[in-house]
Design an enzyme around this catalytic site. Structure first.
Site, PDB file in Angstrom:
ATOM      1  N   LYS A  89       0.839  -1.207   0.000  1.00 16.09           N
ATOM      2  CA  LYS A  89       0.000   0.000   0.000  1.00 16.09           C
ATOM      3  C   LYS A  89       0.870   1.251   0.000  1.00 16.09           C
ATOM      4  CE  LYS A  89      -3.004   0.663   3.542  1.00 16.09           C
ATOM      5  NZ  LYS A  89      -2.922   2.005   4.165  1.00 16.09           N
ATOM      6  N   ASP A 119       1.888  -1.318  11.686  1.00 17.35           N
ATOM      7  CA  ASP A 119       0.564  -1.709  11.188  1.00 17.35           C
ATOM      8  C   ASP A 119       0.219  -3.159  11.512  1.00 17.35           C
ATOM      9  OD1 ASP A 119       0.124   0.807  10.160  1.00 17.35           O
ATOM     10  OD2 ASP A 119       0.904   0.303   8.180  1.00 17.35           O
ATOM     11  N   ARG A 163      -7.675  -3.467   9.453  1.00 17.76           N
ATOM     12  CA  ARG A 163      -6.733  -4.401  10.068  1.00 17.76           C
ATOM     13  C   ARG A 163      -7.326  -5.091  11.306  1.00 17.76           C
ATOM     14  NH1 ARG A 163      -2.659  -3.724   6.650  1.00 17.76           N
ATOM     15  NH2 ARG A 163      -2.117  -1.607   6.042  1.00 17.76           N
TER      16      ARG A 163
HETATM   17  C1  S3P Z   1       2.515   4.775   6.307  1.00 16.31           C
HETATM   18  C2  S3P Z   1       3.054   5.088   7.514  1.00 16.31           C
HETATM   19  C3  S3P Z   1       2.510   4.638   8.801  1.00 16.31           C
HETATM   20  C4  S3P Z   1       1.546   3.483   8.620  1.00 16.31           C
HETATM   21  C5  S3P Z   1       0.579   3.723   7.503  1.00 16.31           C
HETATM   22  C6  S3P Z   1       1.330   3.912   6.190  1.00 16.31           C
HETATM   23  C7  S3P Z   1       3.138   5.296   5.073  1.00 16.31           C
HETATM   24  O1  S3P Z   1       1.788   5.713   9.398  1.00 16.31           O
HETATM   25  O2  S3P Z   1       0.842   3.236   9.811  1.00 16.31           O
HETATM   26  O3  S3P Z   1      -0.308   2.632   7.346  1.00 16.31           O
HETATM   27  O4  S3P Z   1       2.799   4.793   3.973  1.00 16.31           O
HETATM   28  O5  S3P Z   1       3.953   6.201   5.165  1.00 16.31           O
HETATM   29  P1  S3P Z   1       2.545   6.780  10.373  1.00 16.31           P
HETATM   30  O6  S3P Z   1       3.431   7.590   9.536  1.00 16.31           O
HETATM   31  O7  S3P Z   1       1.401   7.585  10.943  1.00 16.31           O
HETATM   32  O8  S3P Z   1       3.212   5.958  11.393  1.00 16.31           O
END
Ligand code: S3P
Length: 742
Positions: free
Chosen positions: A329, A623, A695
């Site tokens: 993702k 995550d 999730r």
């Molecule tokens: C992500 C960073 C994470 C993660 C999110 C995707 C990203 O969030 O939890 O699902 O793609 O940079 P945070 O930056 O808030 O930790």
């Protein structure tokens, strides 16, 4: 029997006749009286049993009517005026009057003129239903079932009258919405009246062109589908166009100018721009089809009426097989963003066709970027360069996706135009000041709702300056946002991370030929460079693979291989933590694809033990904790998670959601401000809430493998944000999962 007294239906065509038939079928009122100009129509309606009494003029029944009775005017739009004049002459003022005309402004004006004011009991309405058939013979008691009826109340309306009209439509199965009169006419001009104009005009053009004499003989499905509505009642539609003249003309003008533009593109043989028009349209139409099928939740409209998707998972099972989960993702988001800002074309393989990444894709289409696909994970982005984005015509809606909103805010801060970012109910509660504040330090003005909640309005156009930012939390989204803004800022932009976070932005910037410096925990970019389009092969998402890794790890007899999974060192906390818990997990066939390390991950069952999770692993598995806590529930002894307060500001408060769900399934656990303590034990069956978090939903699905009874997980629609084929893959590897929509 509902509270409806008598209902009088003036005009026994398809619309009026079907309402009468529906009310009869529902036994919803004391008496239904039909009024039709022609005696034969009255006889026909009586013969069919759709009315209890039929008369040729309203005055014949006026003396019977009183408080609580409803008169529904169901005649062609331009005839409504004459009927209103008749009603004013003979109907007591406590009788409720409503209508079904397709244009509301003209009826409102007529009513006001005839009465000299707007009567409290006159409720304007519009049932959005019909067919190409007409006449009382075509009456269908189910015509309104699950169809929309728009009620457009006036400030003068009596609330009881509005409620009674709503109840009448609900009694025949309709879904009642409310709108302002003028909004109604503008919306309907585009969505209904313009398509009729075009269909009539196209058929007329073709039918009269002597070269096309045989057109109908040879016309294929496309012609038939496109022109179906040109068979509708011609006089009725003529009247609608005249009654809604202003809005219809505006819609025709907009369409004509876009059609001329498309003509010019075809003339110039501008394949890229033609692709742009067609792909934008195709995507929008596909989305509309899904909305009609209630498959997607992610347009603002759909969001209010989200289908309740419930998973019911049978207990037990074994996890076996070799599967590839969808694309990463985080990398999918970034591939669209950087591909759009690059010069030249970017080809992407393995793109995640989940709602979150699609939201990013749509946002760039809305800013004029031509994007082909996605088609089975393949996307082609025709980059417009760092300065080539165009101001979108409305707010950029990014659904449930925090990554879209936070990373986009950095890019939008560097544009010359103002933009607005909006999201769904869950995203609208999430904190955006973590990006808005440092962006403000860089010189851009950003407005948010209270406490930094979305929508975000980003007032581009100011000169950005590079900053030196010490991130208070370990967040890849914040880091990425600032690096992206840094592409537009004077001088250098430097971000210091308190702990390593995923580095896909830095890797991909380099892949696009942009220089990114890293020294220890400090990463920086300078403006003035450019991105060059490239090819990207997106590995499978380790966050999605996690559900099956944990499933195999907790379930005796399991042996699963997850192929082509991204094992970027900033993402492999889950591998490290599962190994610490005793999982039998191996990385096979390790290789590098497009700047990202990948491997096939094999997990075979082995008994797990509870551990104190090392805090340095927390950002590397941020995550994955919902699934890891299921592993903890199945482990022997206690698992302690600390330093994970960030979990409280994800799609939902994931600590609380997991604590509640585990408790409901008989597991002893205790949430703490920055984590949770879980004591391994026997999971029971039961019902858990996913809190609309993808999730959480998937984690409790796999929990059933070790539960003593079936687990029901509520509100699972959001699984499609990150893992659109989760259900199919879960079944393929051995989970007994049933999906129901309420
Ligand atoms: C992500 C960073 C994470 C993660 C999110 C995707 C990203 O969030 O939890 O699902 O793609 O940079 P945070 O930056 O808030 O930790």
């Amino acid at each position: 029997m509902t509270g409806l007294n008598k209902v009088v239906i003036v005009g026994l065509g398809l619309i009026g006749g079907s309402l009468a038939a529906g009310l009869q079928k529902a036994g919803a009122c004391q008496k239904i009286i039909g009024v039709a100009r022609r005696e034969e129509t009255c006889q026909q309606a009586l013969k069919m049993g759709v009315v209890d009494q039929a008369v040729t003029h309203i005055s014949e029944v006026a003396s019977e009517l009183g408080k609580g009775d409803i008169v529904f005017i169901s005649v062609p739009t331009l005839t409504v005026r004459a009927i209103v004049e008749q009603l004013k002459a003979c109907i007591p003022s406590d009788v409720i009057i409503t209508d079904g005309a397709s244009v509301k402004g003209s009826v409102r004006d007529d009513v006001r003129e005839i009465y000299g004011h707007f009567p409290a009991n006159f409720v304007l309405g519009h049932p959005i239903a019909g067919s190409e058939q007409s006449g009382v013979e075509a009456s269908n008691p189910d015509l309104y079932v699950k169809h929309r009826v728009i009620v457009t109340p006036m400030p003068q309306n009596n609330a009881e009258a509005v409620t009674a009209v709503r109840a009448m439509w609900q009694a025949v199965g309709a879904e009642v919405l409310e709108m302002e009169v003028d909004d109604h006419d503008v919306v309907l001009a585009s969505t209904s009246h313009l398509p009729h104009v075009i269909a009539y005009s196209l058929v007329d053009t073709l039918a009269h062109d002597s070269h096309n004499e045989n057109i109908f003989r040879y016309a294929a499905g496309g012609f038939r589908d496109f022109t179906r509505i040109a068979s509708s009642d011609a006089i009725m539609w003529r009247d609608i166009m005249l009654a809604n003249k202003r809005s219809v003309l505006d819609a025709i003008d907009l369409f004509s100018s876009n059609l001329s533009r498309l003509r010019a593109l075809i003339d110039k043989e501008d394949a890229t721009e033609i692709t742009g028009v067609f792909t934008r349209a195709k995507f929008a139409r596909d989305r509309f089809t899904k909305m009609l099928e209630h498959k997607a939740y992610s347009s603002p409209m759909q969001n209010t009426e989200e289908k309740l998707v419930v998973y019911t998972v049978a207990p037990g099972g074994q996890i076996k097989g070799r599967i590839r989960v969808p694309g990463d993702k985080s990398i999918s988001h970034r591939s669209i963003m950087l591909g759009s800002l690059a010069e030249g074309t970017t080809h992407i393989e393995g793109f995640l066709e989940g709602e979150d990444a699609l939201a990013t894709l749509q946002a760039f289409r809305d800013m004029g970027v031509v994007i082909e696909g996605p088609e089975q994970g393949t996307v082609t982005v025709h980059g417009v360069g760092l300065k080539g984005l165009q101001k979108p015509s409305g707010a950029l809606y990014v659904g449930n996706s925090g990554t879209s909103m936070r990373l986009l805010s950095g890019i939008l801060a560097g544009q010359s135009f103002q933009s607005e970012l909006t999201g769904d109910v869950s995203l609208s509660k999430r904190p955006m000041n973590r990006v808005a504040n440092p962006l403000r330090d860089m010189g851009v003005t950003i407005d948010t709702e209270e406490n930094g909640r979305p929508p975000m309005v980003i007032n581009g156009g100011s000169a950005l300056k590079g900053i030196n930012y010490e991130m208070p939390m370990a967040s890849a989204q914040v880091k990425s946002c600032l690096l992206l803004a840094g592409l537009y800022a004077e001088g250098e932009t430097t971000v210091t991370e308190p702990a390593p976070t995923r580095d896909h932005t830095e890797r991909m910037l380099r892949g696009f030929g942009y220089n990114v410096q890293r020294e220890g925990n400090v990463v920086s970019v300078k403006s003035g460079g450019k991105l060059t389009g490239t090819d990207i092969d997106i590995p499978a998402d380790i966050s999605s693979a996690t559900f099956f890794m944990v499933a195999a790890a907790i379930c005796p007899g399991s042996d699963i291989t997850l192929t082509h999974v991204g094992i970027n060192p900033t993402r492999i906390g889950v591998v490290n933590i599962l190994r610490l818990m005793g999982a039998n997990l191996s990385l096979e066939n390790e290789r590098e694809v497009g700047g990202e390390p990948v491997a096939d991950i094999r997990v075979q069952y082995a008994p797990l033990k509870g551990i104190q999770i090392p805090e340095d692993q927390v950002p590397l598995a941020i995550d994955e904790f919902p699934a890891l806590l299921i592993a903890a529930a199945c482990a022997e002894g206690k698992t302690v998670l600390t330093g994970a307060e960030e979990l409280r500001v994800k799609e939902t408060d994931r600590i609380q959601a997991m604590a509640d769900g585990l408790t409901a399934l008989g597991i002893e656990c205790e949430s703490t401000p920055d984590g949770i303590i879980v004591v391994g034990g026997q999971l029971t069956g039961g019902t858990v809430e996913s809190c609309h978090d993808h999730r959480i939903a998937m984690s409790f699905t796999i929990a059933a493998l070790r539960a003593s009874g079936a687990i029901q997980v509520n509100n699972c629609a959001n699984v499609t944000t990150s893992f659109p084929n989760f259900v199919d893959l879960a079944r393929e590897v051995g989970i007994s999962l049933e999906v129901n929509c309420a």
